[in-house]
Scaffold this active site. Structure first.
Site, short mmCIF file in Angstrom:
data_model
loop_
_atom_site.label_atom_id
_atom_site.label_comp_id
_atom_site.label_asym_id
_atom_site.label_seq_id
_atom_site.Cartn_x
_atom_site.Cartn_y
_atom_site.Cartn_z
N CYS A 1 58.90 20.10 -42.62
CA CYS A 1 60.03 20.41 -43.63
C CYS A 1 59.09 20.52 -44.85
CB CYS A 1 61.06 19.08 -43.78
SG CYS A 1 61.76 18.75 -42.48
N ARG B 1 54.95 26.34 -43.80
CA ARG B 1 54.95 25.09 -43.06
C ARG B 1 55.96 25.05 -41.62
NH1 ARG B 1 53.97 20.70 -46.94
NH2 ARG B 1 54.97 19.31 -45.50
N TRP C 1 62.83 21.43 -40.64
CA TRP C 1 62.24 21.63 -39.42
C TRP C 1 63.08 20.80 -38.50
CZ3 TRP C 1 59.42 18.80 -35.81
CH2 TRP C 1 58.84 19.42 -34.83
N ASN D 1 61.71 14.89 -46.45
CA ASN D 1 60.73 15.11 -45.39
C ASN D 1 60.26 13.78 -44.57
OD1 ASN D 1 60.62 17.64 -46.31
ND2 ASN D 1 58.46 17.43 -47.00
N GLY D 2 60.10 13.76 -43.33
CA GLY D 2 59.76 12.78 -42.48
C GLY D 2 60.88 12.15 -41.72
N GLU E 1 41.54 26.63 -27.02
CA GLU E 1 41.79 27.04 -28.15
C GLU E 1 42.80 28.41 -27.85
OE1 GLU E 1 42.93 26.20 -30.93
OE2 GLU E 1 42.59 28.09 -32.37
N LYS F 1 46.53 29.91 -28.71
CA LYS F 1 46.85 30.66 -29.56
C LYS F 1 47.70 31.48 -28.94
CE LYS F 1 46.01 29.53 -32.54
NZ LYS F 1 45.21 28.37 -32.96
N GLU G 1 51.45 29.61 -28.53
CA GLU G 1 52.08 29.53 -29.49
C GLU G 1 52.58 30.60 -30.11
OE1 GLU G 1 48.63 28.17 -32.62
OE2 GLU G 1 50.51 27.13 -32.89
N HIS H 1 39.74 22.95 -7.79
CA HIS H 1 40.41 21.47 -7.78
C HIS H 1 41.84 21.70 -7.97
CE1 HIS H 1 36.77 19.76 -7.34
NE2 HIS H 1 36.01 20.28 -8.38
N LYS I 1 53.67 24.46 -39.54
CA LYS I 1 52.20 24.35 -40.06
C LYS I 1 51.64 22.84 -40.11
CE LYS I 1 48.51 26.16 -41.29
NZ LYS I 1 47.83 26.63 -40.33
O1 M6R Z 1 46.48 20.45 -39.94
P1 M6R Z 1 45.90 19.90 -38.58
O2 M6R Z 1 44.42 20.64 -38.29
O3 M6R Z 1 45.62 18.32 -38.56
O4 M6R Z 1 46.88 20.32 -37.65
C1 M6R Z 1 46.87 20.08 -36.18
C2 M6R Z 1 47.54 20.79 -35.29
O5 M6R Z 1 48.89 20.68 -35.36
C3 M6R Z 1 47.25 22.48 -35.32
O6 M6R Z 1 46.04 22.64 -35.17
C4 M6R Z 1 48.15 23.17 -34.48
O7 M6R Z 1 47.79 22.96 -33.17
C5 M6R Z 1 48.24 24.84 -34.86
N1 M6R Z 1 49.38 25.15 -34.88
C6 M6R Z 1 47.38 25.45 -33.60
O8 M6R Z 1 47.36 26.85 -34.19
#
Ligand code: M6R
Length: 611
Positions: free
Chosen positions: A2, A29, A76, A100-101, A483, A487, A490, A506, A606
């Site tokens: 949020c 965000r 969010w 927020n939170g 990674e 990508k 997501e 395995h 974000k």
């Molecule tokens: O701000 P941060 O690096 O702590 O965030 C960690 C993860 O939330 C962030 O890397 C998330 O996995 C991304 N959406 C990946 O693209």
């Protein structure tokens, strides 16, 4: 997560237009509904909408809002589905709040307030805050005292901004476990979830401390510590450049951020690499690499995968044992830190606000383990709380999918590993100079990869028909594979799974058939022969192979691949920085072809400021 934006004393056009602009900026965000409340003619007005800010804009076009003071929110969803009713601001004609939170004690508050005659409209935990303020106003407290009394009842992690009909021109805020920032404008004062949110409006920022409350007016902010005593918090100048928000001719922020990498990596290296002496400059750290016998690397998501790569560097170049932990797991186990002063931790986070990584930081500090926040946002909570800060210099990253922050984390960690190797007497100056030279060549090699991006659309068009994609790599490339798979899933919503190459037999080999492509991340390095025999196993089962390799690798294995993606030849040390780029592009093109919301993928935020 949020986002909050608020303004007291907006210009002649009132609060709603800049708040709408602010909401647009906040979309980086991640969110699924949004809303605005203003103070006008002695009452609180609210407008809310499910979905995008454009929907709220349409609502406001039909029903404009007056008033020069207001608060706004991108939600969010955590408690309650993302619809208009559950969208913030919550409240009534007397009070509105944005939050927020998480309010952990919301069930008991709700029961108590319902008994007192309050009627709840939403499924959210946040609504209880508005009712609490109304409750205290009806007890005869002043608006400021009512807000403070309500904030004092909340348990959990929260940042709240509230307006009260009886308090024109004022916003009451609290910061407790979630960041909240005040921005000083020319004739108005802003409230925002972070300095980035305020960047389009002002660079004069007050960071509230944990537990602070404040009353914000057009003239500024009066801050009270958690005990209610007035305190001064410094006004600092933020270095975030608002022009960084534009897409600069690119279709998406993610695309822009991918293409910024040659410059960003140059900046990250310049901060820690002496390119004349060809050696890494160790930043100020709360420990000496020579004195520790264990390094703990902690992060979430992409930042965790950066840690996975860096482990190899610290172990190989500095002979320093490394523990790599996912932040959320770290806090839920009982890690052992060995003798005092012999362990140190680096918390890796783009935002510096991720709740689980922040909790891990606090846990480490409580155990007296020296901590370093390796962050992009140097005014973040982690940067403030850690014993030392190392900046990655990636600039504002707006797209939810992290790209340039990942490679900037890698560049920064690579420099730290060189410094550690030298400090521990495991890396001689000749070797260090050779690796430093490899690092300085990375930006140009990245630019070459980016120039070849159009071919990747063809590869991506193959992938979007696949039920699932397997990503394989060995050694540091195993984390690059993870990674790459993250990508892909997501932003394109295609299921992607990453495995260390050696794990193939395995279990994951059972997934392979002619419909499941395998992305093999295979630099021609000492692990190449092993990787080649794993890819042969995929090929023998008719699995389509997308081979990501250099000239040598492609000439040896290219014939068995359906597609090849060429990466410039490099020392294995810097290969993770280079191989990350085509995987980002592959995911990007797959998402564009699928027509997903690339910069704001569904269900994601974000910055994850709740555990
Ligand atoms: O701000 P941060 O690096 O702590 O965030 C960690 C993860 O939330 C962030 O890397 C998330 O996995 C991304 N959406 C990946 O693209």
């Amino acid at each position: 997560m949020c986002g909050i934006i608020g303004v007291a004393g907006a210009s002649e056009h009132g609060a709603a237009p800049p708040l709408l602009d602010g909401l647009e900026y906040l979309t980086y965000r991640g969110y699924d509904s949004c809303g605005i409340a203003t103070l006008a003619n002695g009452r609180v007005e609210r407008r809310r909408a499910a979905g995008r800010v454009a929907n709220l804009q349409a609502v406001l076009k039909d029903a404009p809002m007056a008033g020069d003071t207001g608060i706004a929110h991108t939600r969010w969803a955590t408690h309650g589905v993302p619809n208009e009713t559950n969208a913030h601001p919550h409240g009534n004609a007397e009070v509105a709040i944005v939050h927020n939170g998480i309010v952990e004690n919301f069930s008991s508050l709700r029961a108590e307030l319902t008994d007192a005659g309050h009627e709840f409209e939403t499924d959210t935990d946040s609504e209880a805050i508005a009712h609490l303020i109304v409750f205290h106003l009806r007890r005869g407290l002043t608006p400021e005292a009512a807000a403070d009394a309500a904030f004092a009842r909340l348990r959990g992690a929260f940042a709240v901004a509230a307006i009260v009909a009886r308090a024109p021109g004022r916003i009451f805020v609290v910061r407790h476990g979630c960041p909240l920032t005040i921005g000083i404008g020319e004739h108005q004062t802003w409230v925002g979830s972070d300095a980035l949110a305020l960047a389009p409006f002002t660079d004069r920022i007050i960071h509230l401390d944990e537990g602070d409350r404040a009353t914000v007016t057009a003239a500024g902010a009066s801050v009270r510590a958690v005990d209610g005593q007035p305190v001064e918090r410094p006004t600092v100048t933020s270095s975030i450049v608002p022009t960084a928000f534009g897409k600069g001719g690119y279709r998406h922020y993610m695309q822009k951020e991918i293409h910024e990498q040659p410059i960003v990596i140059g900046d990250a290296l310049r901060a820690l690499l002496d390119t004349r002496a060809m050696r890494a400059e160790a930043p100020d750290l709360p420990f000496r690499f020579a004195d520790i016998d264990r390094l703990i690397l902690v992060g979430c998501g992409t930042s965790f995968y950066a840690a996975g790569v860096a482990r190899h560097w610290f172990e190989e170049l500095a002979q320093l044992p490394v523990d790599v932990d996912i932040s959320s797991e770290f806090q839920d186990r009982a890690p052992l830190f060995g003798p005092a002063g012999r362990s140190a931790a680096i918390l890796i986070s783009q935002s510096g606000e991720t709740a689980d990584t922040l909790a891990a930081l606090r846990q480490l500090r409580a155990q007296r383990v020296p901590t370093v926040a390796l962050v992009n946002m140097t005014s973040s909570t982690m940067a403030n709380e850690a014993d030392a800060v190392v900046a990655i210099h990636a600039g504002s990253e707006i797209s939810v999918a992290s790209t340039k922050a990942f490679t900037a984390q890698l560049a920064t960690l690579a420099c730290l590993a060189l410094a550690a190797g030298r400090a521990r007497g495991k890396l001689d100056s000749e070797h260090e100079a050779r690796l430093a030279a490899e690092l300085t060549a990375v930006p140009a090699k990245m630019a070459d990869i980016l120039a070849a991006q159009n071919r990747l659309q063809d590869v991506a068009s193959d992938l979007i028909r696949a039920p699932s994609v397997l990503y394989l790599g060995r050694g540091p490339a195993a984390s690059v594979a993870r990674e790459g798979a993250l990508k892909m899933k997501e932003i394109s919503y295609i299921h992607a799974e990453a495995y260390p190459m050696g794990e193939l037999k395995h279990g994951p080999l059972a997934l392979i058939d002619e419909h499941v492509p395998t992305v093999g991340i295979v630099p021609s390095d000492p692990l190449f022969t092993k990787n080649a025999s794993n890819l042969a196993e995929v090929n023998a089962r008719n699995g389509p192979i997308i081979l990501v390799s250099d000239d040598n690798g492609i000439s040896e294995l290219g014939e068995t691949a359906r597609h090849t993606i060429k990466v410039p030849h490099s020392d294995p040390f810097v290969a993770p920085l280079l191989y990350a780029v085509p995987l980002q592009l592959l995911a990007y093109h797959a998402a564009v072809l699928k027509g997903t919301d690339v910069d704001n993928p569904r269900n994601l935020a974000k910055t994850v400021t709740v555990s």
